[in-house]
Design a protein around this motif. Sequence first.
Motif, PDB file in Angstrom:
ATOM      1  N   UNK A 145     -38.798  11.227 -12.184  1.00  0.00           N
ATOM      2  CA  UNK A 145     -39.046  12.310 -13.148  1.00  0.00           C
ATOM      3  C   UNK A 145     -39.178  11.829 -14.588  1.00  0.00           C
ATOM      4  N   UNK A 146     -38.962  10.542 -14.845  1.00  0.00           N
ATOM      5  CA  UNK A 146     -39.179  10.009 -16.202  1.00  0.00           C
ATOM      6  C   UNK A 146     -40.652   9.699 -16.449  1.00  0.00           C
ATOM      7  N   UNK A 147     -41.421   9.565 -15.367  1.00  0.00           N
ATOM      8  CA  UNK A 147     -42.807   9.108 -15.532  1.00  0.00           C
ATOM      9  C   UNK A 147     -43.648  10.121 -16.327  1.00  0.00           C
ATOM     10  N   UNK A 148     -43.630  11.418 -15.985  1.00  0.00           N
ATOM     11  CA  UNK A 148     -44.495  12.333 -16.755  1.00  0.00           C
ATOM     12  C   UNK A 148     -44.196  12.341 -18.265  1.00  0.00           C
ATOM     13  N   UNK A 149     -42.908  12.425 -18.690  1.00  0.00           N
ATOM     14  CA  UNK A 149     -42.707  12.470 -20.137  1.00  0.00           C
ATOM     15  C   UNK A 149     -42.921  11.137 -20.854  1.00  0.00           C
ATOM     16  N   UNK A 150     -42.923  10.008 -20.128  1.00  0.00           N
ATOM     17  CA  UNK A 150     -42.966   8.714 -20.828  1.00  0.00           C
ATOM     18  C   UNK A 150     -44.277   7.939 -20.668  1.00  0.00           C
TER      19      UNK A 150
END
Length: 452
Positions: A145-150
Amino acid sequence: MRVIDPVPLRSDVLAAFFDLIGPDRAAEVRAAAARIVERLDGGTLWHVNSTARGGGVAEMLHLLVPLYRALGVSCRWAVVDGDDRFFDVTKKLGNSAYGSTDPGDRLDAGAVDGYLAHLDDEAGWFAELLGANDVLLPHDHQTAGLVPPLAAKVSAVHWRCHVGVDASTEGSEAAWAVMAPLLDDADGVVFSVAHHVPAELADHHFAVIPPVIWPYAPKNRPLADDAVRDLLDRCGLGPGPVPPYVVADGPRDPGVPLVAQVSRWDRLKDMHGVLMGIAGSASDAHLALVGPDPAAIPDDVDQARWFATCLEARRALPAPVRRRISLVCLPMDDLDDNAHLVNAVQRTADVVVQKSLAEGFGLTVTEAMWKARPVVGSAVGGISAQIDHGRNGLLLSDPHDLAGFADLVTGLTGDAVDGVALGTRAHEDVRRRYLPDGDVLAIAGLLAEEDR
Ligand code: UDP
C-alpha cells in the motif's frame, strides 16, 4: 515509519567474503555495484519492510544494507510501524497469499481501507526523506500500500514479494485482488521463485531474485566444538540437564542419529506432521522440533496453539517413542544468542528436515544446506527450487505423506543414502546461488533493464 541503521560491515569480513567467492566473482560484484551507483546518480536505494528484528526479511536486510554500503552504494532501510489492527490485516493478507482459505483470514473492505489509510499516513512522513533519483524496494504485503502514494516521488519502485503459493486458492486470489491494483505503478515485481508470480501480476515486469544467507552471521558462522557442545546442552540436546524451556524425558541418547526441524510453530511448517511421521516409523533417531518460545511472542497466538498441538501429540505417545522426541522452545530475548542455538542444532543434526505444507522460500533449508547437512524437504515453494532430489538433498513429493517422509529420513539415518555426498553438494550449491553476491548482480541487472 522509522529509519533503521544496521551495524556496518567490517572491511575484514568483506575481504573474507571476497576470498570465499573468488577474485573473478568479487570483481563482478564490484562492477555491478558501480553500475548501481551510476544508475542512482546521487540517489539512494531504499529497502522498506515492516520489522527491524525477527523474520527472514529483516535478517537479510541487516546483511544487505551494510554490504551495499560497503560497496559504495547509498542504501538505506525504513520500516513501517503499525498498531495491532494494522498487523492483524497484514497477517491475514499474508496467510491468504500463502493460500489460506480459513474464514478467520478473510478480509472485509473496512479492514483493507484501514490498512490503506494507515500506509498513506506512513508514506506522508517517508516522502520527506525521498529524492527524485531514489529507488524503492518495498518488501511483502505489509508495504504494498506504500506504492501508490510514493511511486511518483522516486525514479523506480520494485516491489519484492517473499510469499506465494504453488497453486492458487480462493484465499490467494482474494489477497491478490487487494494487492495487485496497488502495484499498478510499480516498475517491476520481484519474487523468490518464478512459479509464485500470480496470474494477477502477469502484465507486470517481473524478476526472480532468491533470498540469500550470510556465512558470517551468528546463525551460519563456523562454531568451535566446545561452543557447539555448550549450545546443544542449552537446547536440551546434550548430556547436561534439560533446561525448563525444553520438553524432553531426560538427556538425548548420543548414540542415535539426530533429526531436526527448526521452524516457527505454524500450521504450514507442519511440526506436528514431522512428529507423527517420525513417531510412526521404525527409526531409532532422536527428533528435535526446534522453534521460538511461543511465550516470548504473545502477539502470535497461533504459534502457542500449534506448539500445544505438538505437546499434546507427544504426550500421547508410548514412553519409549516419546523419549526420543524433544520439543525445544528457544529463548528469544537475545536474537544473536537464539541464532547461535539454531546454528548449533543445524550443524549437529544428522538430517535436517523441513516438511512444510507451503513455503515462500525456506531459509532454514538454505541454512542447513550451507552447513553441508543432508536435507529432507517438501516439494513446495522455494524448497523445490533449492533441492534437486537425489543430488543435493531429498524431496518429499507429497508433503502430507507421513510414511514417505519417514522413509526418506530413515534412508539417510540408516545410511542407505549417502548423506555426506548430498550435504557436500548442497554446500557448494548455496555458495554458488544463495550468497549475497547474487543479489548485487541481480539488482544491478534489474536497474539496467529499466533503462532499455
Ligand atoms: N528461526 C530462528 N529461530 C527459531 C526458528 C526459526 O532464528 O527459533 C529462523 C530460521 O533459522 C530462518 C528463519 O527463522 O532463518 C525462518 O525463515 P524461513 O524462510 O525458513 O521461514 P519463515 O519463518 O520466514 O516462513
